[in-house]
Structure formats: structure tokens, C-alpha cells
Write a protein that holds these residues in place. Structure first.
Motif, PDB file in Angstrom:
ATOM      1  N   LEU A 123     -52.006 -31.522  49.943  1.00  0.00           N
ATOM      2  CA  LEU A 123     -53.095 -30.884  49.201  1.00  0.00           C
ATOM      3  C   LEU A 123     -53.815 -29.769  49.786  1.00  0.00           C
ATOM      4  O   LEU A 123     -54.514 -29.123  49.249  1.00  0.00           O
ATOM      5  N   LYS A 178     -57.784 -29.006  48.354  1.00  0.00           N
ATOM      6  CA  LYS A 178     -57.649 -30.271  47.577  1.00  0.00           C
ATOM      7  C   LYS A 178     -56.901 -30.184  46.292  1.00  0.00           C
ATOM      8  O   LYS A 178     -56.611 -31.236  45.480  1.00  0.00           O
ATOM      9  N   ASP A 179     -56.420 -29.081  46.035  1.00  0.00           N
ATOM     10  CA  ASP A 179     -55.080 -28.884  44.845  1.00  0.00           C
ATOM     11  C   ASP A 179     -54.114 -28.379  45.076  1.00  0.00           C
ATOM     12  O   ASP A 179     -53.296 -27.957  44.398  1.00  0.00           O
ATOM     13  N   HIS A 196     -51.158 -26.542  43.071  1.00  0.00           N
ATOM     14  CA  HIS A 196     -51.078 -26.388  41.787  1.00  0.00           C
ATOM     15  C   HIS A 196     -51.286 -25.178  40.827  1.00  0.00           C
ATOM     16  O   HIS A 196     -50.847 -24.856  39.640  1.00  0.00           O
TER      17      HIS A 196
END
Lengths: 171, 131
Positions: free
Chosen positions: B17, B21-22, B25
Motif C-alpha cells: 500500500l 496507504k492506498d 488503487h
């Protein structure tokens, strides 16, 4: 050690002969294609980060920034679709006032510009998807596909309006 | 395996991630909606052109058609999703004043979500035949 002044460095970098084109991405050409400064010069005048004013004009720059610009235009333009659908759901009177706007000179201008933005973003978006898949990174290919986006978008826009006018008589 | 990987715990690498933190995506969703929109926008252009010159009732009947209604809703959702993702990247790149960046990001999200809800609801109202 003397730190090079910004102005001096900028004037030197703009006088430095460049290759056929600065790459849009590192993987396009790699460091070997970059003109190498003599060691002495590299120590004294370190290159500053790339600046728009010292770049030669290249079609890839145009397609890159146009993709973003047309993206923003399309976001604003898509609110017209919302208006159209809300008017269509609200009743014939509301639909007529939307139609009145769409047929006005300003409406025509917005629709025409919007159709070109859509055509460009669509074709250049497909180009980006192809590049995301790992194809089309040779410099010649990159430049050629940029021109395909630019010219293709104009052709597609013309095509859309030719069909639209043939279809409706008055667009 | 680079030295970079030695600095990360196996759990960190497994999650994939990163610092934001993503992970990927945003990138992936932007591409998925883009691929959907290649097909859907061509379809919608065709639909709009076919309706030029038609009167109110004709346009309404066309939008009420189940196939057109479903694909229109798909087009609208993909459009405003893709719009939000694209505008987010542009704001991240060009707006460096913290409060302005946060405000414009929120504004983009709210406008895109509201536009999607309003337009989808309009298509549903037309498709269900309510006056």
C-alpha cells in the motif's frame, strides 16, 4: 565552492544543444540520449530542474497538457448532460429551454468545443491505455501517436458534426 | 530484489500500500473507468446523434428504453467517477496551499457525487415512466 547563479545556469542550459527531443518518460530513451556536459561544466553549472522556458516545442508536450485541459473541460461539460437529463425528466417545458440554449450561438460554441475535447480525450486516452500496457515508447512512435491524437481528434470532431448536421438538418 | 526491499518488512511488502496507504488503487480505478468510458462514450455519442432532430417525446422514449437507460447510467457513473479521479490528480499536482487543496478536493467530490446521483435519478425517473 561557488554555487551557480540561477540566471547564468538558465542561459547556459538554453544554449546547450539538445537531442531530437527531451523524453516524456525515462523509459523512452534513457540517460544515454541526454547530452552529456563536460565534467568541468557539470561541476560549475549543475542543471536546474527542467523548466518550460528552455524546452523546445514538441508535440508530446501538447498532447500531455491537452489531455488534462480537455479533462477539465469535460468535467464542466458533463454538467450539461446532467442539466439535459434533469430537463428531460422534468417535462417538455424544461426540455425546450435546454434545447433553446443548445441551439443558441453560445450553446453551439460550447457543444462544439466540448465535442472536440471529448474526441481528443477519447483518442489520447486510448493512446495512454496502450502506453500503460507497455507499448509505443520508441521516440518516433511516441511522436507519431501524439500526432494521431491531435489530427484524429479534429477528424473525429468534423465527422461527428457532419453526421449530426446530416441527421438533424439544423444542428 | 533491491536494497529497497531490505528496508521494508515482509508485511509492508505484502500489503503493497505504500506511504499513501492506498497503493495503486487510484491508478487502477482510473484505468478501469477509462476502458469502460471508451466503449460507453462512443455509445452515448451515437445515441445523442441518433436523437438529433427528435422531439421531446422521441428523446424521452429513447432514454426510457431499458438498454439505453442501463448503459446511460453506466456511462454517468463511470464519467463522474473518472472525473473525480482525474481532478484529484490535477489538484494534487498544481494546488499546493493546504486549505485550498483540501477545499477543492472536497468540492470536486461533492459536485461529482451529486451530479452522478442527480443524473442517474433523472434517467430512472424517465425509465420508470413517471411524469
Amino acid at each position: 565552492m561557488v554555487i551557480g547563479k540561477r540566471t547564468a545556469a538558465a542561459s547556459i542550459s538554453s544554449a546547450t544543444p539538445r537531442g531530437p527531443g527531451l523524453p516524456m518518460t525515462d523509459s523512452a530513451t534513457g540517460p544515454a540520449a541526454q547530452p552529456r556536459l563536460p565534467l568541468l561544466m557539470a561541476n560549475r553549472e549543475r542543471p536546474l530542474s527542467p523548466h518550460l522556458q528552455v524546452y523546445n516545442w514538441q508535440v508530446q508536450m501538447v498532447t500531455s497538457i491537452l489531455h488534462r485541459a480537455t479533462g477539465v473541460v469535460l468535467v464542466v461539460g458533463s454538467l450539461l448532460i446532467v442539466w439535459a437529463l434533469l430537463a428531460l425528466a422534468a417535462g417538455a417545458g424544461h426540455w425546450a429551454s435546454f434545447g433553446g440554449f443548445a441551439r443558441s450561438p453560445l450553446g453551439f460554441l460550447i457543444l462544439f468545443g466540448w465535442s472536440w475535447a471529448l474526441a481528443f480525450h477519447l483518442i489520447n486516452g486510448i493512446r495512454h491505455l496502450v502506453q500503460d500496457a507497455g507499448w509505443g515508447y520508441k521516440v518516433e512512435t511516441f511522436i507519431r501517436s501524439s500526432w494521431v491524437s491531435v489530427i484524429g481528434s479534429l477528424v473525429l470532431t468534423a465527422l461527428i458534426w457532419l453526421i449530426a448536421m446530416a441527421q438533424g438538418g439544423s444542428a | 530484489m533491491s536494497t529497497h526491499d531490505k528496508l521494508r518488512t515482509p508485511l509492508k511488502r505484502a500489503r503493497g500500500l505504500g506511504s499513501a496507504k492506498d497503493g495503486t488503487h487510484h491508478f487502477i480505478m482510473q484505468r478501469i473507468t477509462a476502458i469502460a468510458l471508451v466503449v460507453l462514450s462512443i455509445y452515448v455519442i451515437g445515441l445523442v446523434i441518433s436523437l438529433i432532430g427528435g422531439d421531446y417525446a422521441a428523446v424521452r422514449t429513447a432514454v426510457a428504453n431499458p438498454v439505453h437507460a442501463v448503459l446511460l447510467v453506466a456511462f454517468l457513473v463511470a464519467t463522474f467517477w473518472h472525473a473525480q479521479l482525474g481532478m484529484q490528480a490535477i489538484i494534487e499536482d498544481y494546488v499546493h496551499t493546504a486549505w485550498l487543496a483540501v477545499t477543492s478536493q472536497l468540492l470536486v467530490i461533492f459536485v461529482c457525487v451529486l451530479a452522478a446521483i442527480a443524473s442517474v435519478l433523472a434517467v430512472i425517473r424517465i425509465a420508470l415512466g413517471g411524469a
